[in-house]
Design a protein around this motif. Structure first.
Motif, short mmCIF file in Angstrom:
data_model
loop_
_atom_site.label_atom_id
_atom_site.label_comp_id
_atom_site.label_asym_id
_atom_site.label_seq_id
_atom_site.Cartn_x
_atom_site.Cartn_y
_atom_site.Cartn_z
N LEU A 76 -9.18 -0.21 -1.11
CA LEU A 76 -9.91 0.03 -2.57
C LEU A 76 -11.34 0.78 -2.34
N ALA A 77 -11.90 0.53 -1.41
CA ALA A 77 -13.15 1.16 -1.32
C ALA A 77 -13.11 2.60 -1.13
N SER A 78 -12.21 3.16 -0.30
CA SER A 78 -11.70 4.64 -0.15
C SER A 78 -11.27 4.86 -1.49
N HIS A 79 -10.29 4.27 -2.02
CA HIS A 79 -9.96 4.83 -3.41
C HIS A 79 -11.07 4.92 -4.27
N GLN A 80 -12.07 4.16 -4.36
CA GLN A 80 -13.09 4.53 -5.07
C GLN A 80 -14.25 5.54 -4.78
N LEU A 81 -14.12 5.92 -3.64
CA LEU A 81 -14.79 7.20 -3.10
C LEU A 81 -14.23 8.59 -3.82
N GLY A 82 -12.80 8.32 -3.83
CA GLY A 82 -12.07 9.50 -4.40
C GLY A 82 -12.37 9.52 -5.87
N LEU B 282 0.93 -1.11 0.03
CA LEU B 282 -0.03 0.00 -0.05
C LEU B 282 0.91 1.22 0.08
N GLY B 283 2.05 1.19 1.00
CA GLY B 283 2.87 2.32 0.94
C GLY B 283 3.45 2.64 -0.39
N GLU B 284 3.95 1.49 -1.16
CA GLU B 284 4.40 1.64 -2.63
C GLU B 284 3.27 2.24 -3.55
N TRP B 285 2.23 1.67 -3.61
CA TRP B 285 1.19 2.14 -4.47
C TRP B 285 0.78 3.67 -4.28
N VAL B 286 0.93 4.32 -2.99
CA VAL B 286 0.66 5.52 -2.47
C VAL B 286 1.84 6.32 -3.26
N GLU B 287 3.00 5.89 -3.10
CA GLU B 287 4.30 6.58 -3.75
C GLU B 287 4.03 6.69 -5.32
N HIS B 288 3.36 5.79 -5.78
CA HIS B 288 3.27 5.85 -7.45
C HIS B 288 2.04 6.43 -7.90
N GLY B 289 1.29 7.04 -6.79
CA GLY B 289 -0.06 7.58 -7.19
C GLY B 289 -1.18 7.00 -7.55
#
Length: 679
Positions: free
Chosen positions: A61-67, A24-31
């Motif tokens: 992923l549910a939080s990501h979808q809200l965004g 998750l940390g890496e995915w955040v770094e990559h946007g």
């Protein structure tokens, strides 16, 4: 089909939370995810240290979808095609090496096992409760949004029972006086439908007469209320943004002047009881400082009998829930909007979902009979359905545009895009229609300021009826004398605000040379080189600004547009007084002056995103498309950009943008995950 593995890393261990958190940390770094999404997963782990990796992955992923505007995470869609449903990275390796991609985690999951893992946790429930997550079928919600969806469905449903304001025989003469067009007159039918229950939607494309219809509906409602000595109804008008509210107020005033008052019971005596002032939904509900809550809610409802909300496609799920909660049970709610426009920036596509069956009508026999008795006509047989649902009976779709004639290029293009017909859309560019322009840029993005066609568009030297230079030339040519009265400066500013609104560059993207950021800089430099601006940084005279966050202290709302102007110096030799002029926001044409230093959330707006343009109309709108495809380029975005134009529309971009990119966008629809219509 699922996205292929991007790397040779082994499948992730589904029982290893530490591995997931590292990923998750890496995915955040990559946007790929937001820090907020990762933080939500960490918060759940604090609540339950035993939460497994499948639950934490689903939560992130549910939080990501809200965004991204989705109300929930569709687990089944995510497993079937993560690249489409989640807008995850393309199938090639990023610049920096990664251990695992989101798709690799999803490939290790099966739907039944994933749902079982969620149901087994105390952090997830199937309905009412206190758990932060709610699982219904394959849809995973954050509880607050599940609750909003449930409330909207229940509160709309409670208003759908037929409850006519008067007998059909009493309504018919008034409707006949208001509408004289031959059958089927969809504006007349819309009024009759809206009289039958406490909830109604009037949807339709640009120029179909939504405002005209609602003004006549309000006159009809007041006429019914006053017959027999009753009290006039308390009616309020609202819209999601200040600009949309001002436009609604202006349209209402014009429609009131065209009403056949003499033909109505009570005649001109009705006019004072049909309001023309409009406000924003936030102002209507009364926001509480430093809170998501409003002053008006179920325990303190709004003091009104009828509420009309324009540009309802911009209303997100949470705002719709708050609005419905604040309505008195006896009040009528009428939503106006174009179901095919872009949905709200925030989560939800409420109007589009409610109107998902509007094209086919689905009017049942009781509704058809009511319309025949009250309006003297009924929908064509093809739009009638014995199995029509209660919601269908509350929705009227206006189907005839009075703005765009049969030979209008804008109207034809909007229709082709809305139908997903890329071939017809391309043919229209070649047809040489007067209201359609093509600005094919030959320079690469980094050299846009040197492109002669873009320069011509901005400076209105040729190929465009209005450009940004139009309002700046007026600013210099019509400036009052320094000793002019304050009213003269107000009138000058009001005229310039109108001139500013005649042309707008619209962007699909925010960042990059083809986005708002790059285009604003490019246009400012072009105008400076032409001698129309003295600067391009900070608060320079002629700078148009867009408010990006509600400021209740200044009574400025997200979406309001102002213009930076120089007023006379207070004394000889002093610098001019720089102020930002905003429309008063009530449709009156008045101007408000604000100190630049007081504006904390504004941006230059030579170019704005298509999303920000909703609720606006421009005599000339120019849509800028990038030369590469993007998930944000959709049919709804292109349609919304086109329909911001009243007289001229220009498509701006490279040859590829006019071809492959446009066709790809027309073929891609916005499909937001939701369960609003799932029952």
């Amino acid at each position: 089909m699922t996205q292929p593995d991007l790397f040779d890393a082994p499948a992730p261990p589904l029982d290893d939370c530490a591995t997931l958190l590292a990923d998750l940390g890496e995915w955040v770094e990559h946007g790929w995810l937001r820090e907020l999404d990762r933080s939500f997963a960490l918060f759940l782990l604090e609540l339950d240290p035993g939460a497994g990796a499948p639950l934490l992955l689903a939560a992130a992923l549910a939080s990501h979808q809200l965004g991204r505007g989705h109300v929930c995470l569709d687990l089944q869609a995510a497993l079937a095609d993560s690249s489409t449903s989640l807008s995850l990275p393309p199938a090639h390796a990023p610049d920096a090496p990664l251990q695992r991609t989101p798709s690799q985690w999803l490939q290790a999951l099966r739907l039944d096992a994933w749902c079982a893992a969620l149901r087994a946790s105390r952090l997830c429930e199937a309905g009412p409760g206190n758990a932060p997550l709610v699982l219904q079928g394959p849809r995973l919600y954050l509880r607050r949004y599940w609750q909003h969806e449930r409330e909207v469905r229940a509160l709309v449903g409670a208003r759908l029972a037929p409850e006519p304001v008067a007998p059909a025989a009493q309504i018919r003469p008034v409707l006949d006086a208001l509408f004289t067009a031959p059958a089927p007159d969809w504006q007349k039918l819309a009024c009759a439908l809206a009289l039958r229950q406490r909830f109604a939607i009037v949807t339709g494309g640009p120029g179909t007469g939504k405002t005209t219809t609602v003004v006549r509906l309000l006159a009809l409602l007041q006429s019914m209320a006053l017959q027999g000595g009753g009290e006039p109804l308390r009616i309020r008008l609202a819209a999601p943004t200040g600009k949309a509210a001002a436009r609604l107020a202006e349209s209402i005033r014009g429609a009131l002047d065209r009403l056949p008052w003499d033909a109505l019971p009570h005649g001109e005596a009705l006019r004072p009881h049909v309001p023309s002032a409009a406000t924003t939904l936030h102002r209507l509900l009364g926001p509480q400082p430093e809170s998501r809550h409003f002053r008006h809610h179920a325990g303190n409802p709004l003091a009104l009998d009828v509420l009309v909300v324009d540009e309802a496609s911009m209303v997100d799920l949470e705002m719709m829930a708050r609005l419905l909660q604040a309505l008195p049970p006896s009040a009528r709610l009428v939503l106006l909007g174009d179901k095919d426009q872009l949905a709200s920036v925030e989560a939800g596509a409420v109007l589009g979902e409610l109107c998902s069956r509007a094209q086919e009508g689905h009017y049942d026999a009781a509704t058809a009979q009511w319309l025949q008795e009250a309006a003297g006509q009924q929908p064509p047989p093809a739009l009638q359905d014995a199995a029509g649902q209660p919601l269908d009976q509350a929705i009227a779709m206006l189907r005839v545009s009075h703005r765009f004639t049969a030979d209008s290029g804008i109207g034809q293009l909007a229709q082709a895009v809305n139908a997903g017909d890329g071939r017809t859309a391309q043919a229209l560019w070649r047809a040489g229609l007067d209201d359609l322009r093509s600005c094919r840029l030959s320079q690469p993005p980094a050299l846009l300021a040197q492109d002669a066609k873009l320069r011509a568009l901005v400076l209105a030297e040729r190929a465009a009826p209005y450009g940004h230079a139009h309002y700046l030339r007026r600013m210099h040519a019509t400036r009052p004398a320094d000793d002019a009265a304050p009213a003269a400066w107000d009138a000058w500013a009001g005229d310039l605000l109108q001139a500013l609104g005649r042309f707008q560059l619209l962007c699909a993207l925010r960042e990059g040379p083809w986005g708002v950021t790059g285009l604003n800089a490019t246009v400012a430099e072009l105008l400076r080189e032409a001698g129309l601006l003295q600067g391009t940084q900070g608060w320079f005279a002629g700078r148009p600004v867009l408010v990006t966050r509600n400021d209740y202290g200044l009574s400025l709302m997200n979406g309001d547009v102002g213009l930076t102007l120089d007023l006379p110096a207070p004394e000889p030799g002093a610098a001019p007084v720089r102020r930002v002029a905003f429309p008063a926001g009530d449709g009156s044409g008045a101007v408000r002056w604000v100190l630049p230093a007081r504006l904390q959330a504004v941006e230059t707006v030579f170019a704005m995103t298509v999303h920000k343009s909703q609720g606006s109309e421009f005599e000339h709108a120019a849509l800028v498309l990038p030369d590469q495809g993007s998930p944000v380029l959709t049919r709804e975005l292109v349609y919304t950009g086109i329909t911001r134009a009243k007289r001229w529309f220009t498509l701006v971009g490279s040859a590829r943008a006019h071809g492959a990119v446009l066709n790809e966008a027309i073929g891609r629809r916005v499909l937001r995950a939701s369960g609003l219509m799932a029952g």
